[in-house]
Design a protein around this motif. Structure first.
Motif, short mmCIF file in Angstrom:
data_model
loop_
_atom_site.label_atom_id
_atom_site.label_comp_id
_atom_site.label_asym_id
_atom_site.label_seq_id
_atom_site.Cartn_x
_atom_site.Cartn_y
_atom_site.Cartn_z
N ALA A 17 8.96 -0.43 34.25
CA ALA A 17 9.60 0.31 33.16
C ALA A 17 10.19 -0.61 32.10
N TRP A 34 15.06 7.51 29.82
CA TRP A 34 14.09 7.28 30.88
C TRP A 34 14.41 8.25 32.01
N THR A 53 19.38 6.26 31.29
CA THR A 53 18.56 6.48 32.47
C THR A 53 19.05 7.72 33.21
#
Length: 77
Positions: A17, A34, A53
């Motif tokens: 990632a 993400w 995230t």
């Protein structure tokens, strides 16, 4: 909240990632959410890059808590 407004919501199962996010940022994408599981190390690296995230998991949201002992597998995170 400022990082979330206008952020692209990325669902990517690639384990690398950090490299993908760096490529996205080099292409001018500066607000990224993400939304898939990553290792703790990758999450720290993504957060240091200014990425939000998260992880979406509906299974526990619809499961009766009394049934939790019957789960056969749990995510390590």
């Amino acid at each position: 909240m400022d990082l979330l407004v206008g952020a692209v919501n990325v669902w990517c199962w690639d384990r690398d990632a950090v490299t993908i996010v760096k490529e996205m940022q080099a292409a001018g994408i500066d607000r990224i959410l993400w939304s898939n599981r990553q290792s703790p190390e990758n999450l720290r690296a993504l957060n240091l890059l200014g990425v939000l995230t998260s992880r979406y998991d509906i299974y526990q949201d619809v499961m009766n808590p009394a049934e939790f002992p019957k789960l056969q597998w749990l995510h390590p995170d």
